[in-house]
Structures are given as C-alpha cells and as structure tokens.
Design an enzyme around this catalytic site. Structure first.
Site, mmCIF file in Angstrom:
data_model
loop_
_atom_site.group_PDB
_atom_site.id
_atom_site.type_symbol
_atom_site.label_atom_id
_atom_site.label_comp_id
_atom_site.label_asym_id
_atom_site.label_seq_id
_atom_site.Cartn_x
_atom_site.Cartn_y
_atom_site.Cartn_z
ATOM 1 N N ALA A 178 20.213 22.126 7.031
ATOM 2 C CA ALA A 178 20.072 23.531 7.420
ATOM 3 C C ALA A 178 21.177 24.380 6.783
ATOM 4 O O ALA A 178 20.931 25.479 6.289
ATOM 5 C CB ALA A 178 20.110 23.660 8.943
ATOM 6 N N SER A 219 10.506 21.044 -6.907
ATOM 7 C CA SER A 219 10.561 21.032 -5.452
ATOM 8 C C SER A 219 9.781 22.230 -4.932
ATOM 9 O O SER A 219 9.429 23.133 -5.679
ATOM 10 C CB SER A 219 12.002 21.065 -4.964
ATOM 11 O OG SER A 219 12.576 22.292 -5.315
ATOM 12 N N GLU A 260 0.175 18.283 5.503
ATOM 13 C CA GLU A 260 0.584 16.880 5.654
ATOM 14 C C GLU A 260 2.055 16.824 6.047
ATOM 15 O O GLU A 260 2.818 17.731 5.713
ATOM 16 C CB GLU A 260 0.388 16.140 4.326
ATOM 17 C CG GLU A 260 1.301 16.699 3.238
ATOM 18 C CD GLU A 260 0.978 16.205 1.837
ATOM 19 O OE1 GLU A 260 1.188 15.024 1.594
ATOM 20 O OE2 GLU A 260 0.533 17.022 1.005
ATOM 21 N N ASP A 307 10.779 12.406 4.962
ATOM 22 C CA ASP A 307 12.188 12.572 4.599
ATOM 23 C C ASP A 307 12.661 11.315 3.873
ATOM 24 O O ASP A 307 13.253 10.421 4.459
ATOM 25 C CB ASP A 307 13.013 12.816 5.862
ATOM 26 C CG ASP A 307 14.337 13.485 5.545
ATOM 27 O OD1 ASP A 307 14.552 13.855 4.376
ATOM 28 O OD2 ASP A 307 15.149 13.635 6.465
ATOM 29 N N ARG A 309 13.288 11.466 -8.923
ATOM 30 C CA ARG A 309 13.144 12.849 -9.369
ATOM 31 C C ARG A 309 14.297 13.258 -10.283
ATOM 32 O O ARG A 309 14.095 13.957 -11.264
ATOM 33 C CB ARG A 309 13.099 13.776 -8.155
ATOM 34 C CG ARG A 309 13.179 15.233 -8.571
ATOM 35 C CD ARG A 309 13.348 16.134 -7.379
ATOM 36 N NE ARG A 309 12.061 16.394 -6.769
ATOM 37 C CZ ARG A 309 11.915 16.806 -5.530
ATOM 38 N NH1 ARG A 309 12.962 16.960 -4.772
ATOM 39 N NH2 ARG A 309 10.724 17.046 -5.045
ATOM 40 N N GLU A 331 6.670 9.574 -1.875
ATOM 41 C CA GLU A 331 7.979 9.457 -1.249
ATOM 42 C C GLU A 331 8.268 8.000 -0.911
ATOM 43 O O GLU A 331 7.462 7.342 -0.246
ATOM 44 C CB GLU A 331 7.977 10.294 0.043
ATOM 45 C CG GLU A 331 9.334 10.737 0.491
ATOM 46 C CD GLU A 331 9.811 12.004 -0.235
ATOM 47 O OE1 GLU A 331 9.131 12.456 -1.185
ATOM 48 O OE2 GLU A 331 10.866 12.519 0.147
ATOM 49 N N TYR A 368 1.314 11.284 -2.530
ATOM 50 C CA TYR A 368 0.765 12.584 -2.127
ATOM 51 C C TYR A 368 0.578 13.565 -3.280
ATOM 52 O O TYR A 368 0.137 14.689 -3.071
ATOM 53 C CB TYR A 368 1.617 13.227 -1.034
ATOM 54 C CG TYR A 368 3.095 13.339 -1.374
ATOM 55 C CD1 TYR A 368 3.529 14.204 -2.374
ATOM 56 C CD2 TYR A 368 4.042 12.575 -0.702
ATOM 57 C CE1 TYR A 368 4.870 14.301 -2.693
ATOM 58 C CE2 TYR A 368 5.388 12.670 -1.013
ATOM 59 C CZ TYR A 368 5.794 13.530 -2.009
ATOM 60 O OH TYR A 368 7.122 13.613 -2.324
#
Ligand SMILES: [Zn+2]
Length: 627
Positions: free
Chosen positions: A54, A102, A136, A140, A159, A196, A248
């Site tokens: 955050a 991203s 979806e 994480d 990545r 992921e 995904y």
C-alpha cells in the site's frame, strides 16, 4: 497535538502535488524516482521489501500524479515506462517476445465504474451494446512466462523488468503442476503461456517451520517464499519447494484457440494447465464489483494469497483496439483489496533475541482489532526500519522514525505477522525521543553488532549478539544444530529435549551431551518431571484423571530396553539419546559404540554409530531447504 503549517514550511514530500512549483515538482519527482527504484530493487531482486504494498502504491501514485501535472518530467528513463527492476545478474536473460506489462491499479468502486465507462467511450459503444469482462482473483505470486513450441515446454522466464526476465527454465520444470507437454486440441505451434507461480498458505507455513528448524531466515509471506524458491540457482532446491501455477494470459502465439479471453483461458485448462476456478464473466461494473466482494469474502478461506481481482475486456478484437497506454493495457484493471489496517499506540519496543543471536524489535501495542483479529504485538523488522533510513541510505516511510508513544498504523495481510507500517506524526506526543537501539544483547549483555559483508561492503540489517555460547538464546540454538541430522544426528535430542536439558542445567555445551551418562539420575528426573508436567496439563485440558499411574521406578523410556552399546556390563540408566552417523563412545555408558573410525562420511542410521540397533527418529528430519 495537530499543528497546521503553511505549505511552504512543510517538507516537499508532505506537500500535495497540486501545490508544487515546477522546480519543487522536479526535485520531488527525482526523490520519488530514487526511492521507488530502491524499493523495486529490494522487492524484485532481493525479495525483501521494506515497505508495504500500500505504501509502495502510494509512492507510485504520487510519482505518476506529478508526471500527469508536469509531463515534461517524463522521459525514457521514467519509472512509468518500466515495470519493476532489471533482472538479477546471476541468471541468464530471456527477452520476452511480447513485453510482460503490469496492470493499472484501482482501489475504489468509483475507479472501477470509471474504468468501464472509459473502455466504452474509447470503443465508442452505443449504450445498449453489451460489453463483457472477465473477473478473476489476482494471485499474489511471481509472474512467469512459459514458452511452448509444438506443445513442449522449451523455456520459462520471470517478468524481470517487463522486457527481459530471468531464465528459470530448469526450476520451472520441477513444478509438478506445470505440464512439460500440452495435450489436447488446438495447441498452437508456438505460444507463451503467462501466469503466476505461487505457494499456497499451508505449504508456506510448513516451509517456514523447516527454515526455522534449520536456523535459516523466514520468508515474510507466501509471495516472497515463491519468489525466493523460483529464483534459486540450484533447481534441486526449487524442486523441494511446493510451488504451484495458475495460467491466465499469453504473450507471443502463432495462433489462438479462441477469440475471447475466457475462451483462451479455458483452452489452457483443457491442455492441462491449471486455471483459476473463480474466473467469471460480467457485463457491467456492478457485476464486476459483486464478484470483487464475493472473492473478498472468500479470501481468508482460499488456500492461496490474493491481493485483488483482475478485470479484462473479454473480446480479443476489442482488446487489440484498446491497446496500451504507458506501461499498462487499456483493457485490463487490477482492483486491489485494501490492506487490513488499524491505528493504535506503541507502548514499548521489546528486543527479542533469536536463536541465531539476531536482535529483533517487537512493537508492544495497546491491543487493537485489525480485520477481526486482536493484535498486541507487531514486527518492527530491524533497527533501520525503526530509524526510517535503510542501510543503503534510502528513506523508509519517507524518513519518519518510530518512537515509543507514537500513534502507529498496524497492518495485517493474510498470514503474515502484523507489522507497524506508518506513524501518525500529528499525534506524536511532546517530548518523545528517537528510539535508541540497544548495542547489547538483552539476554546475556554481550556486545551486539551489525556485521559488514566483506564481499559487498554492505552492513547487515540485523544486529547480532556476539555472546556466542555465553548467550542462553544462542547456546540453545547451537546445541540444536549440533544434535541435528545435518551435524551429529543425535537421536532423541530434538529441539524440545535440547531446551529441556538446557533448562535443567544438564547440557550447556555440546561436550556435556557425552557426559550425560555421569548424570543419569538427574537426566531421568528431568524427563520424568517433564512427563509429569505434560500429564498434568492433559488432565487440566481434558478434565480426566489418569487411570493408572506407574511408580517412577517402574517407568521405561522408549528404546531403553535395547542396550545402546551392547555391552553386558553397561549399567548406566539409559536415556533416550543415541548418537548416529559417526563412531563414538556410547552416550549412555561410554563403551565403544562401533563404527569404522573414519568419521565425516554421512551415513544412515544403520551404518556405524551406536551398535545397539537402529530405530527411526521420533520426528521426521527437516527437508533440505535453503535460501
Ligand atoms: Zn546474547
């Protein structure tokens, strides 16, 4: 006491973007660029973030807000054009045929409504035309691109910075969920399947238990554990880590099996790739938000950590029309969950000494409910984190230190230990002082130091007690290591018994283990006292009294009936301790325990060591694990 200050008195970092002059904006832009880059390096290259997601997002948003107001500040080196940090040097590089970008983030319902409206505007859709989106869970973990040629897995890359990633092919091949060969219809000649790599919560907790057992650093969360496991130079270590995968998305593809997002993902599933079962289609913002709330409610029960929900325009022709802006596709959005936070007062900072001598600061808080769980302790990570300045000089939390008496924001995310994430500076009481991190071990009083890595010249973030065996905390740890399977492999001397013998003053140093036979009665009494204590605890818990209580002298220890050394004259009371692996004197009577005298060669239980006969260890040995 809240103070009001004019904007010009405040440090730049506290001024709102709208009030910045062009010069100030340039300075603040440069400062943020440096801070974000430092966080990126810690996050992507060292898997050791020093700020919460955050906080990071807040920095990033401020940076982007400045660029939005002063577009001249944006150049090719701008972080807005990059994703994450450059790959770590030690892995070979793979250039992504199609960059791995991203997604733009949203935190509020309004932003989701605006996203849907923006897409419709861009496509110039009439009000009555349906527009479908997929929704979806956002896993994480660590994004990964798997290249399949003629259905065979040929390479895999992280990545990295979005255009170039690390070659983790050998490691990815050890992940059992990832097929080496795609099966079924419509597999293209070439396709980069993206998804992921993650670790599920139960496996994460078990891995950390093994890390702790082995005296190795713990992973902060499943994401870091997955990243640390995938980016191992030794793929045998990766193989021992239970990694999983959800597919995904895709990059380069010679053809696609469907013309919708959900159609392609379902084809992935039919080819044998794991896909997430919580993916749905929705026709408007209300449908997306309903799924967001549903997944939010399921979040705690899911076996894996998620940090939001991803929305994508379903039709691929529309995705192509929408294209990209800056570093993100226009047709997708990551709607993130707010972290569970609460505000409370930091009453004290306690320094705990880990088993390896590491001094860890723990916040003692006025108990507060954070997302339904009462929190009274939270981690403060290390000395630098309290000071607000990283070992590399980069500011943490904008350089604000943490003081006893401060009102602080505590955050709990998933299974992670709660942490103090920020200070409410306006509520800092008068007369507080910067926290002085002790230079001495609170357990033994020895000097505690931060070592400097001779190779890198970097100072360790952790201060450690130099007391060695003088330090009770470390002595126990050393004994545990000495008795462990990787060292002397002493049967019956697991973590719990080491603590027992240490507390009973029977074993303070490794050599004491081999003199235990001289203190047979004390040893026996220590075990009996512990058993009695346990039995009483069981009685208290269950409310049932024991039926048959054996007299102490009639009790037997497991395995004591087998003579540890095989000599008839061995009269010592025999504790459930036996040494295996290297030739020695019998630990019970001091007699010759057999073996070839060579020493040093690893052996299993039945080879050498005590000749009294082998039996399985009482607890499974820790699996090989490493950083
Ligand atoms: Zn100490």
């Amino acid at each position: 006491m809240p103070r009001s200050k004019s904007a010009s008195d405040r440090p730049l970092r506290d001024q709102i973007v709208e009030s910045l002059t062009p010069d100030d904006a340039a300075a603040e832009h440069a400062r943020l660029e440096e801070e974000i880059a430092a966080h990126d390096a810690r996050y992507y290259q060292e898997d050791a973030p020093s700020v919460t997601d955050a906080e990071y997002d807040a920095l990033r948003r401020r940076y982007e807000a400045i660029e939005a107001r002063f577009p001249d500040l944006r150049d090719t080196e701008s972080l807005s054009e990059k994703v994450g940090a450059a790959p770590v040097a030690k892995f070979a590089k793979i250039t992504h045929a199609v960059p791995m970008l991203s997604l733009g983030n949203a935190f509020s319902d309004e932003e989701v409504v605006e996203f849907v409206a923006r897409v419709r505007r861009f496509l110039n859709l009439p009000a009555d035309e349906t527009l479908c989106f997929t929704a979806e869970p956002k896993i994480d973990g660590l994004s990964c691109s798997l290249r399949y040629e003629h259905g065979r897995l040929v390479s895999a890359a992280t990545r990295g910075d979005g255009s170039q990633g690390e070659d983790v092919t050998a490691n990815v091949r050890t992940i059992t969920e990832i097929p080496h060969v795609l099966k079924g219809d419509g597999v293209p000649e070439l396709i980069d399947v993206r998804g992921e790599v993650y670790m599920d919560k139960g496996d994460f907790l078990a891995l950390n238990a093994r890390q702790e057992e082995a005296g190795k650093p713990l992973f902060a969360n499943p994401r870091n554990a997955a990243a640390g496991s995938l980016r191992q130079l030794d793929s045998a270590i990766t193989a021992a880590r239970p990694l999983r995968f959800f597919a995904y998305a895709w990059g380069e593809a010679s053809s696609l099996p469907a013309d919708t997002q959900i159609g392609v993902v379902h084809a992935f599933g039919s080819w044998g790739l794991p896909i997430n079962p919580l993916t749905i289609l929705a026709e408007d913002a209300a449908g997306l938000l309903a799924h967001f709330r549903k997944i939010g409610e399921m979040r705690a029960q899911l076996g894996y950590d998620i940090d939001g929900v991803v929305y994508k325009v379903d039709r691929l022709d529309l995705q192509r029309r929408l294209g990209f802006v800056s570093r993100s596709p226009r047709w997708a959005l990551a709607h993130k969950f707010p972290a569970e936070q609460a505000t409370t007062v930091l009453e004290d900072i306690e320094i705990q000494v880990g088993r390896t001598g590491a001094l860890t600061p723990v916040a003692k808080l006025i108990p507060v409910s954070v997302g339904g769980v009462v929190v009274s302790n939270a981690t403060l990570h290390n000395e630098d984190y309290i000071r607000g300045i990283g070992g590399d000089g980069a500011p943490i939390r904008g350089g604000v230190d943490i003081r006893i008496g401060d009102t602080v924001v505590v955050q709990r995310a998933g299974d992670v230990i709660p942490q103090v994430v920020s200070v409410v500076l306006e509520k800092r009481p008068e007369g507080t002082k910067a926290f002085e991190f002790t230079r001495h071990c609170p357990v033994c009083g020895s000097l505690a130091v931060r070592e400097v890595d001779p190779k890198t010249g970097k100072q360790d973030a952790v201060r450690r007690c130099t007391g060695g065996l003088i330090c009770a905390a470390q002595a126990v740890e050393r004994l545990r290591h000495f008795a462990s399977r990787n060292a002397f492999d002493i049967e019956g001397l697991g973590d719990e018994n080491v603590q027992l013998l240490f507390d009973a003053d029977l074993v303070r140093a490794p050599a004491d283990i081999f003199r235990l036979h001289e203190r047979g009665d004390e040893l026996r009494n220590a075990f009996l006292a512990q058993r009695e204590l346990r039995a009483q605890q069981r009685e208290a818990e269950t409310g049932k009294a024991r039926k048959n209580r054996l007299a102490d002298e009639k009790r037997q220890f497991l395995g004591v009936e087998n003579s540890p050394c095989g000599r008839d004259q061995c009269q010592a009371p025999r504790p459930p301790l036996r040494r295996h692996g290297r030739p020695a004197r019998c630990c019970a009577c001091g007699g010759d325990a057999g073996g070839d005298g060579g020493g040093g060669r690893p052996r299993d239980h039945s080879d050498g060591g005590c000749i009294g006969g082998a039996r399985p260890r009482e607890s499974p040995a820790p699996q090989a694990a490493g950083q």
